[in-house]
Design a protein around this motif. Structure first.
Motif, PDB file in Angstrom:
ATOM      1  N   THR A  30      70.091  20.383  46.080  1.00 42.66           N
ATOM      2  CA  THR A  30      70.085  21.586  45.256  1.00 42.66           C
ATOM      3  C   THR A  30      70.495  21.344  43.808  1.00 42.66           C
ATOM      4  OG1 THR A  30      72.362  22.111  45.867  1.00 42.66           O
ATOM      5  CG2 THR A  30      70.614  23.088  47.217  1.00 42.66           C
ATOM      6  N   LYS A  31      71.348  20.406  43.538  1.00 38.14           N
ATOM      7  CA  LYS A  31      71.897  20.222  42.191  1.00 38.14           C
ATOM      8  C   LYS A  31      70.876  19.582  41.258  1.00 38.14           C
ATOM      9  CE  LYS A  31      76.233  18.904  40.097  1.00 38.14           C
ATOM     10  NZ  LYS A  31      77.537  18.339  40.347  1.00 38.14           N
ATOM     11  N   THR A  66      77.688  21.566  59.446  1.00 38.49           N
ATOM     12  CA  THR A  66      77.303  21.409  58.052  1.00 38.49           C
ATOM     13  C   THR A  66      78.086  20.268  57.437  1.00 38.49           C
ATOM     14  OG1 THR A  66      76.820  23.761  57.831  1.00 38.49           O
ATOM     15  CG2 THR A  66      77.186  22.546  55.800  1.00 38.49           C
ATOM     16  N   PHE A  67      77.372  19.396  56.747  1.00 42.32           N
ATOM     17  CA  PHE A  67      77.960  18.309  55.971  1.00 42.32           C
ATOM     18  C   PHE A  67      77.612  18.611  54.523  1.00 42.32           C
ATOM     19  CE2 PHE A  67      76.651  16.892  60.062  1.00 42.32           C
ATOM     20  CZ  PHE A  67      77.438  15.826  60.463  1.00 42.32           C
ATOM     21  N   GLY A  68      78.577  18.709  53.615  1.00 45.08           N
ATOM     22  CA  GLY A  68      78.289  19.047  52.234  1.00 45.08           C
ATOM     23  C   GLY A  68      78.851  18.056  51.246  1.00 45.08           C
ATOM     24  N   LYS A  69      78.043  17.718  50.243  1.00 42.46           N
ATOM     25  CA  LYS A  69      78.489  16.861  49.153  1.00 42.46           C
ATOM     26  C   LYS A  69      78.294  17.625  47.855  1.00 42.46           C
ATOM     27  CE  LYS A  69      77.607  12.383  49.218  1.00 42.46           C
ATOM     28  NZ  LYS A  69      76.995  11.065  48.929  1.00 42.46           N
ATOM     29  N   TYR A  70      79.355  18.309  47.427  1.00 40.67           N
ATOM     30  CA  TYR A  70      79.294  19.139  46.234  1.00 40.67           C
ATOM     31  C   TYR A  70      78.966  18.307  44.996  1.00 40.67           C
ATOM     32  CZ  TYR A  70      80.643  22.581  42.759  1.00 40.67           C
ATOM     33  OH  TYR A  70      80.638  23.447  41.704  1.00 40.67           O
ATOM     34  N   SER A  71      79.467  17.084  44.941  1.00 45.58           N
ATOM     35  CA  SER A  71      79.309  16.252  43.748  1.00 45.58           C
ATOM     36  C   SER A  71      77.851  15.993  43.381  1.00 45.58           C
ATOM     37  CB  SER A  71      80.043  14.917  43.919  1.00 45.58           C
ATOM     38  OG  SER A  71      79.508  14.205  45.030  1.00 45.58           O
ATOM     39  N   ASP A  72      76.967  15.888  44.368  1.00 43.73           N
ATOM     40  CA  ASP A  72      75.559  15.680  44.027  1.00 43.73           C
ATOM     41  C   ASP A  72      74.637  16.771  44.578  1.00 43.73           C
ATOM     42  OD1 ASP A  72      75.264  15.028  46.717  1.00 43.73           O
ATOM     43  OD2 ASP A  72      74.608  12.978  46.356  1.00 43.73           O
ATOM     44  N   GLY A  73      75.211  17.831  45.148  1.00 41.16           N
ATOM     45  CA  GLY A  73      74.418  18.971  45.599  1.00 41.16           C
ATOM     46  C   GLY A  73      73.524  18.680  46.784  1.00 41.16           C
ATOM     47  N   THR A  74      73.956  17.781  47.672  1.00 48.46           N
ATOM     48  CA  THR A  74      73.172  17.487  48.859  1.00 48.46           C
ATOM     49  C   THR A  74      73.972  17.865  50.103  1.00 48.46           C
ATOM     50  OG1 THR A  74      73.968  15.208  49.036  1.00 48.46           O
ATOM     51  CG2 THR A  74      71.951  15.578  47.746  1.00 48.46           C
ATOM     52  N   ASP A 106      81.972  15.306  50.529  1.00 47.37           N
ATOM     53  CA  ASP A 106      83.103  15.358  49.599  1.00 47.37           C
ATOM     54  C   ASP A 106      84.358  15.768  50.346  1.00 47.37           C
ATOM     55  OD1 ASP A 106      81.553  14.759  47.377  1.00 47.37           O
ATOM     56  OD2 ASP A 106      81.199  16.855  46.880  1.00 47.37           O
ATOM     57  N   ASN A 107      85.500  15.348  49.835  1.00 46.48           N
ATOM     58  CA  ASN A 107      86.777  15.752  50.419  1.00 46.48           C
ATOM     59  C   ASN A 107      87.297  17.055  49.840  1.00 46.48           C
ATOM     60  OD1 ASN A 107      87.059  13.613  52.178  1.00 46.48           O
ATOM     61  ND2 ASN A 107      87.897  12.297  50.584  1.00 46.48           N
ATOM     62  N   SER A 108      86.715  17.521  48.737  1.00 48.61           N
ATOM     63  CA  SER A 108      87.303  18.665  48.047  1.00 48.61           C
ATOM     64  C   SER A 108      86.624  19.997  48.319  1.00 48.61           C
ATOM     65  CB  SER A 108      87.285  18.407  46.539  1.00 48.61           C
ATOM     66  OG  SER A 108      85.954  18.188  46.109  1.00 48.61           O
ATOM     67  N   LYS A 109      85.304  20.023  48.338  1.00 49.59           N
ATOM     68  CA  LYS A 109      84.590  21.296  48.459  1.00 49.59           C
ATOM     69  C   LYS A 109      83.419  21.147  49.403  1.00 49.59           C
ATOM     70  CE  LYS A 109      85.422  22.672  43.695  1.00 49.59           C
ATOM     71  NZ  LYS A 109      84.796  23.030  42.440  1.00 49.59           N
ATOM     72  N   THR A 110      82.930  22.264  49.852  1.00 48.05           N
ATOM     73  CA  THR A 110      81.693  22.262  50.626  1.00 48.05           C
ATOM     74  C   THR A 110      80.697  23.163  49.920  1.00 48.05           C
ATOM     75  OG1 THR A 110      80.675  22.675  52.765  1.00 48.05           O
ATOM     76  CG2 THR A 110      82.459  24.125  52.181  1.00 48.05           C
ATOM     77  N   ILE A 111      79.431  22.845  50.051  1.00 47.34           N
ATOM     78  CA  ILE A 111      78.415  23.663  49.395  1.00 47.34           C
ATOM     79  C   ILE A 111      77.821  24.675  50.356  1.00 47.34           C
ATOM     80  CG2 ILE A 111      77.835  22.095  47.539  1.00 47.34           C
ATOM     81  CD1 ILE A 111      75.675  20.899  49.162  1.00 47.34           C
ATOM     82  N   ASN A 112      78.367  24.762  51.547  1.00 45.11           N
ATOM     83  CA  ASN A 112      77.898  25.757  52.498  1.00 45.11           C
ATOM     84  C   ASN A 112      78.531  27.111  52.165  1.00 45.11           C
ATOM     85  OD1 ASN A 112      76.553  26.574  54.979  1.00 45.11           O
ATOM     86  ND2 ASN A 112      78.612  26.820  55.760  1.00 45.11           N
ATOM     87  N   ILE A 113      77.764  28.153  52.127  1.00 43.54           N
ATOM     88  CA  ILE A 113      78.282  29.484  51.849  1.00 43.54           C
ATOM     89  C   ILE A 113      79.253  29.875  52.944  1.00 43.54           C
ATOM     90  CG2 ILE A 113      77.668  31.912  51.616  1.00 43.54           C
ATOM     91  CD1 ILE A 113      74.958  30.928  50.503  1.00 43.54           C
ATOM     92  N   GLY A 114      80.446  30.250  52.563  1.00 44.19           N
ATOM     93  CA  GLY A 114      81.454  30.664  53.526  1.00 44.19           C
ATOM     94  C   GLY A 114      82.116  29.509  54.249  1.00 44.19           C
ATOM     95  N   GLY A 159      86.846  20.281  52.633  1.00 47.65           N
ATOM     96  CA  GLY A 159      86.585  18.982  53.213  1.00 47.65           C
ATOM     97  C   GLY A 159      85.120  18.621  53.347  1.00 47.65           C
ATOM     98  N   GLY A 160      84.207  19.430  52.867  1.00 44.77           N
ATOM     99  CA  GLY A 160      82.795  19.087  52.916  1.00 44.77           C
ATOM    100  C   GLY A 160      82.155  19.213  54.283  1.00 44.77           C
TER     101      GLY A 160
END
Length: 186
Positions: A127-128, A81-89, A51-59, A63-64
């Motif tokens: 996770t989502k 870390t690569f994060g996709k908040y939209s689908d929790g992967t 995702d371009n907006s958030k990352t699901i990594n703690i801290g 930009g994901g």
């Protein structure tokens, strides 16, 4: 009357109006070495982009993605870390001691209990919308490689490519991560 020019013009306009669909590989960002913050891979043949907006990594940062190089008891660990908040992967990659460019193998068993003493590994997670989060790791039966093509400790840029198979510990389910690339500031 000659209709050939009109027919050619019609064909030309029709052909230019059609947009070619991008392949899954073309959806990935280019493999660069500028610290652009780009990173993605094909997950079982489908483009996976953070995702371009958030990352699901703690801290983590925005930009994901997140790249961190730090001193540990075993060396200079690099974590990507690569994060996709939209689908929790997401995907976490850990390299225990990075000091220069090179190729790293993902072929040893990793354990959360080992912390900084882990060998190099990759873990894809979901996770989502799940009652129990799922993790898929590299190891002796699910291997891969990561090649760092730029490691600049002055400009703080790490770039490279990767391919790996990840397997869930509690089931035979696996996923293929191919054509992976990253170009992160750290």
């Amino acid at each position: 009357m000659n209709h050939l020019p009109l027919l050619l013009l019609t064909l030309l306009l029709t052909a230019s109006a059609c947009k070619k669909e991008k392949t899954e590989l073309e959806k990935l960002p280019d493999a660069t070495q500028t610290g652009s913050g780009a990173g993605a891979f094909l997950l079982d043949g489908q483009a996976w982009l953070p995702d371009n907006s958030k990352t699901i990594n703690i801290g983590g940062g925005g930009g994901g993605f997140l790249a961190r190089w730090r001193r540990t008891k075993t060396g200079r660990a690099l974590e990507l870390t690569f994060g996709k908040y939209s689908d929790g992967t997401g995907l976490n990659i850990y390299l225990p001691d990075v000091r220069k460019i090179g190729t790293f193998q993902f072929d040893q068993q990793a354990s959360i209990m080992l912390g900084d003493r882990n060998p190099a590994y990759g873990v894809y997670f979901m996770t989502k919308s799940l009652s129990i989060p799922r993790s898929f790791l590299t190891g002796p039966t699910a291997t891969g490689t990561l090649t760092i093509t730029r490691f600049d400790t002055v400009a703080h840029i790490v770039s490279g490519t990767f391919e790996m198979t990840v397997k869930e510990d509690k089931s035979p389910e696996t996923h293929q991560l191919t054509h992976g690339r990253f170009d992160y500031p750290f």
